[in-house]
Scaffold this motif. Structure first.
Motif, PDB file in Angstrom:
ATOM      1  N   ALA A 334      43.916  94.537 -25.402  1.00 21.72           N
ATOM      2  CA  ALA A 334      43.864  94.703 -23.952  1.00 21.72           C
ATOM      3  C   ALA A 334      43.980  93.361 -23.235  1.00 21.72           C
ATOM      4  CB  ALA A 334      42.568  95.407 -23.555  1.00 21.72           C
ATOM      5  N   ASN A 335      43.290  92.330 -23.727  1.00 28.39           N
ATOM      6  CA  ASN A 335      43.387  91.013 -23.101  1.00 28.39           C
ATOM      7  C   ASN A 335      44.777  90.416 -23.264  1.00 28.39           C
ATOM      8  OD1 ASN A 335      40.863  90.085 -21.839  1.00 28.39           O
ATOM      9  ND2 ASN A 335      39.964  90.486 -23.847  1.00 28.39           N
ATOM     10  N   ARG A 336      45.389  90.688 -24.390  1.00 29.55           N
ATOM     11  CA  ARG A 336      46.756  90.187 -24.623  1.00 29.55           C
ATOM     12  C   ARG A 336      47.717  90.737 -23.581  1.00 29.55           C
ATOM     13  NH1 ARG A 336      51.429  91.658 -27.597  1.00 29.55           N
ATOM     14  NH2 ARG A 336      52.357  89.899 -28.736  1.00 29.55           N
ATOM     15  N   ARG A 337      47.571  92.033 -23.292  1.00 28.33           N
ATOM     16  CA  ARG A 337      48.521  92.681 -22.388  1.00 28.33           C
ATOM     17  C   ARG A 337      48.141  92.516 -20.927  1.00 28.33           C
ATOM     18  NH1 ARG A 337      51.253  93.901 -19.155  1.00 28.33           N
ATOM     19  NH2 ARG A 337      52.582  95.733 -18.782  1.00 28.33           N
ATOM     20  N   LEU A 338      46.860  92.704 -20.588  1.00 26.34           N
ATOM     21  CA  LEU A 338      46.442  92.777 -19.192  1.00 26.34           C
ATOM     22  C   LEU A 338      45.988  91.439 -18.631  1.00 26.34           C
ATOM     23  CD1 LEU A 338      44.483  96.158 -19.338  1.00 26.34           C
ATOM     24  CD2 LEU A 338      46.840  95.780 -18.626  1.00 26.34           C
ATOM     25  N   THR A 339      45.206  90.678 -19.412  1.00 27.93           N
ATOM     26  CA  THR A 339      44.643  89.427 -18.892  1.00 27.93           C
ATOM     27  C   THR A 339      45.635  88.279 -18.973  1.00 27.93           C
ATOM     28  OG1 THR A 339      42.439  90.148 -19.561  1.00 27.93           O
ATOM     29  CG2 THR A 339      42.742  87.802 -19.089  1.00 27.93           C
ATOM     30  N   PHE A 340      46.254  88.110 -20.153  1.00 30.42           N
ATOM     31  CA  PHE A 340      47.152  86.977 -20.356  1.00 30.42           C
ATOM     32  C   PHE A 340      48.621  87.369 -20.299  1.00 30.42           C
ATOM     33  CE2 PHE A 340      43.088  86.011 -22.330  1.00 30.42           C
ATOM     34  CZ  PHE A 340      42.793  84.787 -21.753  1.00 30.42           C
ATOM     35  N   ARG A 345      56.158  92.329 -29.029  1.00 28.76           N
ATOM     36  CA  ARG A 345      55.364  92.338 -30.260  1.00 28.76           C
ATOM     37  C   ARG A 345      55.278  90.973 -30.926  1.00 28.76           C
ATOM     38  NH1 ARG A 345      54.397  97.492 -31.945  1.00 28.76           N
ATOM     39  NH2 ARG A 345      55.546  99.160 -30.884  1.00 28.76           N
ATOM     40  N   GLY A 346      55.991  89.997 -30.414  1.00 30.65           N
ATOM     41  CA  GLY A 346      55.959  88.670 -31.018  1.00 30.65           C
ATOM     42  C   GLY A 346      54.566  88.057 -31.013  1.00 30.65           C
ATOM     43  N   GLY A 347      54.113  87.588 -32.182  1.00 29.30           N
ATOM     44  CA  GLY A 347      52.810  86.948 -32.296  1.00 29.30           C
ATOM     45  C   GLY A 347      51.635  87.891 -32.292  1.00 29.30           C
ATOM     46  N   MET A 348      51.891  89.216 -32.344  1.00 28.92           N
ATOM     47  CA  MET A 348      50.792  90.172 -32.251  1.00 28.92           C
ATOM     48  C   MET A 348      49.826  90.039 -33.427  1.00 28.92           C
ATOM     49  SD  MET A 348      50.967  94.339 -31.991  1.00 28.92           S
ATOM     50  CE  MET A 348      51.945  94.253 -30.478  1.00 28.92           C
ATOM     51  N   VAL A 349      50.369  89.903 -34.632  1.00 29.18           N
ATOM     52  CA  VAL A 349      49.508  89.791 -35.826  1.00 29.18           C
ATOM     53  C   VAL A 349      48.674  88.518 -35.761  1.00 29.18           C
ATOM     54  CG1 VAL A 349      49.513  89.612 -38.335  1.00 29.18           C
ATOM     55  CG2 VAL A 349      51.123  91.163 -37.197  1.00 29.18           C
ATOM     56  N   ARG A 350      49.305  87.414 -35.358  1.00 22.85           N
ATOM     57  CA  ARG A 350      48.567  86.149 -35.261  1.00 22.85           C
ATOM     58  C   ARG A 350      47.465  86.246 -34.220  1.00 22.85           C
ATOM     59  NH1 ARG A 350      49.295  82.101 -31.751  1.00 22.85           N
ATOM     60  NH2 ARG A 350      51.342  82.919 -31.113  1.00 22.85           N
ATOM     61  N   HIS A 351      47.779  86.888 -33.079  1.00 22.56           N
ATOM     62  CA  HIS A 351      46.759  87.028 -32.038  1.00 22.56           C
ATOM     63  C   HIS A 351      45.578  87.861 -32.523  1.00 22.56           C
ATOM     64  CE1 HIS A 351      50.129  86.315 -28.863  1.00 22.56           C
ATOM     65  NE2 HIS A 351      49.638  85.181 -29.329  1.00 22.56           N
ATOM     66  N   GLN A 352      45.861  88.939 -33.262  1.00 22.88           N
ATOM     67  CA  GLN A 352      44.766  89.765 -33.779  1.00 22.88           C
ATOM     68  C   GLN A 352      43.946  88.998 -34.813  1.00 22.88           C
ATOM     69  OE1 GLN A 352      43.457  92.454 -32.893  1.00 22.88           O
ATOM     70  NE2 GLN A 352      44.948  93.440 -31.550  1.00 22.88           N
ATOM     71  N   ALA A 353      44.607  88.182 -35.652  1.00 20.13           N
ATOM     72  CA  ALA A 353      43.867  87.381 -36.642  1.00 20.13           C
ATOM     73  C   ALA A 353      42.951  86.371 -35.961  1.00 20.13           C
ATOM     74  CB  ALA A 353      44.850  86.667 -37.570  1.00 20.13           C
ATOM     75  N   GLN A 354      43.484  85.713 -34.914  1.00 18.09           N
ATOM     76  CA  GLN A 354      42.646  84.775 -34.171  1.00 18.09           C
ATOM     77  C   GLN A 354      41.533  85.504 -33.436  1.00 18.09           C
ATOM     78  OE1 GLN A 354      45.980  83.095 -32.017  1.00 18.09           O
ATOM     79  NE2 GLN A 354      45.709  81.110 -33.043  1.00 18.09           N
ATOM     80  N   GLY A 355      41.844  86.726 -32.974  1.00 18.32           N
ATOM     81  CA  GLY A 355      40.808  87.517 -32.331  1.00 18.32           C
ATOM     82  C   GLY A 355      39.682  87.865 -33.284  1.00 18.32           C
ATOM     83  N   LEU A 356      40.018  88.057 -34.584  1.00 17.51           N
ATOM     84  CA  LEU A 356      38.977  88.348 -35.572  1.00 17.51           C
ATOM     85  C   LEU A 356      38.083  87.132 -35.816  1.00 17.51           C
ATOM     86  CD1 LEU A 356      40.937  90.525 -38.157  1.00 17.51           C
ATOM     87  CD2 LEU A 356      39.276  91.271 -36.440  1.00 17.51           C
ATOM     88  N   VAL A 357      38.656  85.934 -35.681  1.00 12.65           N
ATOM     89  CA  VAL A 357      37.825  84.731 -35.787  1.00 12.65           C
ATOM     90  C   VAL A 357      36.826  84.688 -34.634  1.00 12.65           C
ATOM     91  CG1 VAL A 357      37.836  82.210 -35.789  1.00 12.65           C
ATOM     92  CG2 VAL A 357      39.603  83.460 -37.023  1.00 12.65           C
ATOM     93  N   VAL A 358      37.326  85.017 -33.438  1.00 12.33           N
ATOM     94  CA  VAL A 358      36.424  85.101 -32.291  1.00 12.33           C
ATOM     95  C   VAL A 358      35.382  86.187 -32.525  1.00 12.33           C
ATOM     96  CG1 VAL A 358      36.303  85.515 -29.800  1.00 12.33           C
ATOM     97  CG2 VAL A 358      38.241  84.268 -30.758  1.00 12.33           C
TER      98      VAL A 358
END
Length: 487
Positions: A334-340, A345-358
């Motif tokens: 949701a933050n990927r699409r609405l906030t930022f 789909r580019g970088g979606m997997v990387r963003h989710q992996a970094q989100g898991l670190v958070v």
């Protein structure tokens, strides 16, 4: 949805020269279908008003889309009798199709349209197109729902109109107040890049054009109008509303998937000091904070529901971990699409992996809070657990936003926009140098008629003199007169 068109970057807006030569500044399109009764009085009234009040050269284009009555004959007769009127015949029906066809072929720098019944008071026409002529705005719309408008119509149409605009605000986040008022204008340079992206050919054409323009960051000017409902209107309300809802769904899906290349419609800013880039000030921070907080509230509610469901069948720690995992994936998306506003789909997997670190940071905070609660009380109440978890999540929120903004979704869009703006300015400087060189060469040869005509891209100082000499006969011609014989 059409995505194969690459319109390019729009040039900076400039004021149209007051002495525009050879070409009408304004082209008013009147789309008609089986309107033989209203066409003649409507066009004559519009022509008389423009002749009396509009300071620039103008044209009225009757766009007859597949009429089966005497409308084509009336349109041809008006075009023959009145110099500023022309007629265009289309063999397929559709208001959007008629507007796209005429606007795409027009040479006027400002394009407008209005319904043939002239429900909108014509005194709003000059305020409608003035911001486009001055270079202030890209599109202009008449609004029956904004403050200052005066409207006379039945309760049924009032409810449908307001309901439709509420749907647009809720589903497509539209900020304009009235999508379907038949009284709009657009600059030709904007139309050239927007029209290939508009798919609808009917009544939804207006809404789609406005939504795309707004999402692309173009400036839309609203004019409150006086509007009187036409009781004899041939519009089929139910069918039109159904087609509009289908269009809303189509546009919403295209925007959600990033299928529209709206970033290619960027418009360079003008001379307003607020538009200049200021170093070390993050761009879009306020909007991102609002979006992040909204997503955070919804995610927290979703997390608490999941925790309560999992806690009924397992322990507190496992329920917390599972609820946090599922809600974190949804939160990152949701933050990927609405906030930022990351599209595609580019970088979606990387963003989710970094989100898991958070997520791990949040898990440490919430799990540590639960451990501290268990140490303080051997059998804490469920409501107490929820309260502790809420506090722990709020403590992690600030850190999560900072990590999202600086690490997961760095503000590459601002840098790209800055680079694009620099490139645009460089191109503009090169163009100015080229024009200066051309002008220097032109100074050595005698001026010609072509050199005297102003160009759309050249700066100018607005003139106080009228744009065209006043005519001795400024009234609308009678039915049996040819106005060109009296001029």
């Amino acid at each position: 949805m059409r995505t194969d068109h690459c319109p390019g970057t729009l040039p900076a807006r400039e004021h149209l020269p007051a002495a525009w030569a050879g070409t009408p500044v304004l082209d008013v399109v009147v789309p008609v279908h089986n309107e033989e009764k209203d066409l003649r009085p409507g066009v004559r009234r519009l022509h008389e008003h423009l002749t009396r009040t509009f300071p620039y050269a103008f044209r009225i284009t009757i766009a007859d889309n597949a009429s089966t009555d005497g409308t084509p004959d009336v349109a041809a007769d008006l075009a023959r009798r009145i110099e500023e009127v022309r007629s265009v015949r289309l063999e397929r029906k559709g208001r959007g199709r008629a507007l796209r066809t005429v606007w795409s072929a027009s040479d006027a720098p400002v394009l407008a349209y209005m319904d043939v019944d002239l429900s909108t008071d014509l005194n709003a026409l000059l305020p409608l197109v003035a911001p486009l002529i001055s270079g202030h705005s890209d599109l202009a719309v008449g609004s029956r729902l904004s403050r200052g408008a005066r409207v006379v119509r039945g309760a049924r149409r009032e409810v449908i109109s307001r309901g439709y605009n509420l749907i647009l605000r809720g589903s497509l986040q539209a900020r304009f107040s009235d999508a379907q008022c038949g009284f709009k204008a657009i600059r030709r340079d904007v139309a050239q890049v927007l029209l290939p992206l508009v798919e609808d050919s009917g009544w939804f054409f207006d809404t789609e054009l406005l939504v795309l323009a707004e999402r692309a960051g173009l400036r839309i000017h609203e004019v409150p109008v006086d509007w009187v409902d036409d009781p004899d209107s041939s519009v089929h309300i139910v069918r039109t509303a159904t087609e509009d809802l289908k269009g809303v769904w189509r546009i919403g899906r295209a925007l959600a998937t990033g299928a529209l290349p709206l970033d290619r419609l960027a418009r360079p800013f003008g001379d307003d000091p607020r538009d200049r880039e200021i170093a070390d000030v993050p761009r879009g921070l306020a909007r991102q904070l609002v979006g992040f907080c909204t997503v955070g509230v919804l995610s927290t509610a979703f997390y608490l529901l999941l925790y309560s469901a999992f806690r009924a069948v397992t322990g507190a720690q496992l329920a917390n971990g599972l609820a946090l995992l599922v809600s974190a994936v949804a939160n990152t998306a949701a933050n990927r699409r609405l906030t930022f506003r990351v599209r595609g789909r580019g970088g979606m997997v990387r963003h989710q992996a970094q989100g898991l670190v958070v997520l791990a940071i949040g898990l440490a905070l919430t799990s540590g809070s639960l451990a501290a609660l268990d140490a303080a009380s051997s059998d804490p109440a469920h409501s107490t657990e929820l309260a502790v978890l809420v506090v722990a999540n709020l403590a992690a929120t600030v850190l999560r936003f900072l990590l999202f903004r600086a690490w997961v979704f760095p503000d590459t869009a601002s840098r790209a926009s800055s680079d694009a703006g620099a490139a645009s300015r460089a191109s503009s400087d090169a163009g100015a140098a080229s024009r200066a060189s051309s002008d220097a060469g032109a100074a050595s040869r005698p001026p010609s008629e072509a050199d005297a005509a102003p160009r759309l891209g050249t700066p100018f100082t607005p003139l106080l003199a009228p744009a065209r000499p006043p005519r001795t006969s400024r009234t609308a011609p009678q039915a049996d007169d040819d106005p060109r014989t009296t001029r």
